[in-house]
Design a protein around this motif. Structure first.
Motif, PDB file in Angstrom:
ATOM      1  N   PRO A   1      64.242  49.413  45.020  1.00  0.00           N
ATOM      2  CA  PRO A   1      63.462  48.617  45.985  1.00  0.00           C
ATOM      3  C   PRO A   1      62.411  47.783  45.266  1.00  0.00           C
TER       4      PRO A   1
ATOM      5  N   ILE B   1      59.773  44.102  45.693  1.00  0.00           N
ATOM      6  CA  ILE B   1      59.137  43.246  46.700  1.00  0.00           C
ATOM      7  C   ILE B   1      60.038  42.046  47.004  1.00  0.00           C
TER       8      ILE B   1
ATOM      9  N   GLU C   1      48.511  48.290  40.266  1.00  0.00           N
ATOM     10  CA  GLU C   1      49.709  48.337  41.119  1.00  0.00           C
ATOM     11  C   GLU C   1      50.095  49.796  41.339  1.00  0.00           C
TER      12      GLU C   1
ATOM     13  N   GLY D   1      53.039  51.922  42.324  1.00  0.00           N
ATOM     14  CA  GLY D   1      54.496  51.833  42.475  1.00  0.00           C
ATOM     15  C   GLY D   1      55.065  50.715  41.609  1.00  0.00           C
TER      16      GLY D   1
ATOM     17  N   SER E   1      57.585  43.347  39.836  1.00  0.00           N
ATOM     18  CA  SER E   1      56.378  42.670  40.340  1.00  0.00           C
ATOM     19  C   SER E   1      55.287  42.625  39.264  1.00  0.00           C
TER      20      SER E   1
ATOM     21  N   GLU F   1      53.853  54.791  38.013  1.00  0.00           N
ATOM     22  CA  GLU F   1      55.189  55.193  38.502  1.00  0.00           C
ATOM     23  C   GLU F   1      55.413  56.663  38.142  1.00  0.00           C
TER      24      GLU F   1
ATOM     25  N   ASP G   1      51.859  60.683  38.889  1.00  0.00           N
ATOM     26  CA  ASP G   1      51.799  60.609  40.347  1.00  0.00           C
ATOM     27  C   ASP G   1      50.513  59.873  40.688  1.00  0.00           C
ATOM     28  N   ILE G   2      50.565  59.006  41.676  1.00  0.00           N
ATOM     29  CA  ILE G   2      49.376  58.218  42.031  1.00  0.00           C
ATOM     30  C   ILE G   2      48.199  59.131  42.362  1.00  0.00           C
TER      31      ILE G   2
ATOM     32  N   ASP H   1      52.251  49.527  46.799  1.00  0.00           N
ATOM     33  CA  ASP H   1      53.689  49.382  47.056  1.00  0.00           C
ATOM     34  C   ASP H   1      54.425  50.698  46.792  1.00  0.00           C
TER      35      ASP H   1
HETATM   36  C1  LIG Z   1      58.895  49.755  46.397  1.00  0.00           C
HETATM   37  S1  LIG Z   1      58.967  50.467  44.833  1.00  0.00           S
HETATM   38  C2  LIG Z   1      57.901  49.466  43.858  1.00  0.00           C
HETATM   39  C3  LIG Z   1      58.454  48.098  43.633  1.00  0.00           C
HETATM   40  C4  LIG Z   1      57.662  47.244  42.685  1.00  0.00           C
HETATM   41  N1  LIG Z   1      56.279  47.155  43.057  1.00  0.00           N
HETATM   42  C5  LIG Z   1      58.256  45.855  42.646  1.00  0.00           C
HETATM   43  O1  LIG Z   1      58.119  45.132  43.644  1.00  0.00           O
HETATM   44  O2  LIG Z   1      58.864  45.494  41.625  1.00  0.00           O
HETATM   45  C6  LIG Z   1      57.992  51.916  45.043  1.00  0.00           C
HETATM   46  C7  LIG Z   1      57.890  52.794  43.796  1.00  0.00           C
HETATM   47  O3  LIG Z   1      56.801  53.688  43.994  1.00  0.00           O
HETATM   48  C8  LIG Z   1      57.108  54.897  43.357  1.00  0.00           C
HETATM   49  N2  LIG Z   1      56.283  55.944  43.949  1.00  0.00           N
HETATM   50  C9  LIG Z   1      56.336  56.418  45.227  1.00  0.00           C
HETATM   51  N3  LIG Z   1      55.414  57.376  45.398  1.00  0.00           N
HETATM   52  C10 LIG Z   1      54.760  57.495  44.224  1.00  0.00           C
HETATM   53  C11 LIG Z   1      53.698  58.330  43.773  1.00  0.00           C
HETATM   54  N4  LIG Z   1      53.129  59.222  44.586  1.00  0.00           N
HETATM   55  N5  LIG Z   1      53.264  58.225  42.500  1.00  0.00           N
HETATM   56  C12 LIG Z   1      53.829  57.311  41.668  1.00  0.00           C
HETATM   57  N6  LIG Z   1      54.852  56.491  42.034  1.00  0.00           N
HETATM   58  C13 LIG Z   1      55.304  56.589  43.290  1.00  0.00           C
HETATM   59  C14 LIG Z   1      58.606  55.080  43.626  1.00  0.00           C
HETATM   60  O4  LIG Z   1      59.187  55.959  42.674  1.00  0.00           O
HETATM   61  C15 LIG Z   1      59.120  53.646  43.541  1.00  0.00           C
HETATM   62  O5  LIG Z   1      59.653  53.358  42.279  1.00  0.00           O
END
Ligand SMILES: C[S@@+](CC[C@H](N)C(=O)[O-])C[C@H]1O[C@@H](n2cnc3c(N)ncnc32)[C@H](O)[C@@H]1O
Length: 193
Positions: free
Chosen positions: A13, A15, A37, A39, A45, A62, A90-91, A106
């Motif tokens: 996924p 943007i 950022e 995610g 992005s 990430e 983890d965020i 994101d």
């Molecule tokens: C929509 S994608 C990001 C897309 C990216 N921003 C782009 O547009 O190129 C969301 C990402 O967030 C990561 N993610 C989700 N929850 C997370 C967390 N709690 N900590 C770190 N990463 C996380 C997922 O593994 C996923 O790869």
């Protein structure tokens, strides 16, 4: 193969074009230089934001090992590694070592409220959050017809977040529900007198 094609072919996924264009325009308009950022996915992005200028620095987080590895590879191939710091974390465990003027959110949509509070101390006055997926495939407009229980819960959380943040006096909001998957640009008001 471009990063975008790789993402599309591998169901990563990223943007949408419209959302990305608005994100880049917002960075330019606000002259944002320090960006966080939440995610990374495979760095699509982050790389696009960094390409706006060599004085733009991106920190991106990430937690998925395969995504992180691919993002590292892509950032290296782009030659932008001096501008992009990739954090494998983890965020919820990430503690910034600086302030940001734009935070692109994101990651997990159910956690938007938590992210807002977690990073509030690290967002400069007048800086903004950029929230994507605020209409979640237009599902926020017709919750009752969502069959899947988990999806319904998630969409309810997004709706709840929308209500809470729009009533929060700490922020001024620009709503762009018709752009991409719904974007809200949430500006932090200065509390200084
Ligand atoms: C929509 S994608 C990001 C897309 C990216 N921003 C782009 O547009 O190129 C969301 C990402 O967030 C990561 N993610 C989700 N929850 C997370 C967390 N709690 N900590 C770190 N990463 C996380 C997922 O593994 C996923 O790869």
């Amino acid at each position: 193969m471009s990063i975008k094609s790789y993402a599309l072919n591998n169901h990563v996924p990223i943007i949408k074009d419209e959302g990305l264009n608005l994100l880049l325009a917002t960075i330019k308009e606000n002259k944002a230089k320090a960006i966080l950022e939440l995610g990374t996915a495979i760095g699509y992005s982050a790389i696009n934001m960094a390409k706006l200028g060599n004085d733009i620095l991106i920190d991106t987080i990430e937690r998925d090992p395969a995504m992180y590895a691919k993002a590292l590879e892509n950032v290296e191939a782009s030659g932008l590694q001096k501008q992009i710091r990739l954090f494998f974390s983890d965020i919820k465990d990430f503690v910034p070592d600086k302030e940001y003027d734009l935070i692109f959110v994101d990651a997990a949509k159910a956690q938007y409220g938590r992210y807002l509070e977690q990073f509030y101390p690290y967002l400069q006055d007048g800086g903004c959050y950029f929230f994507d997926n605020m209409v979640f495939h237009n599902m926020i407009y017709d919750i009752d017809s969502i069959q899947n229980r988990n999806t319904r819960q998630l969409v309810k959380k997004i709706c709840r977040f929308r209500e809470i943040v729009q009533d929060d006096r700490r922020f001024d909001i620009i709503k762009k529900d018709d752009i991409g998957d719904g974007v809200w640009i949430v500006y932090k008001r200065s509390l200084k007198k």
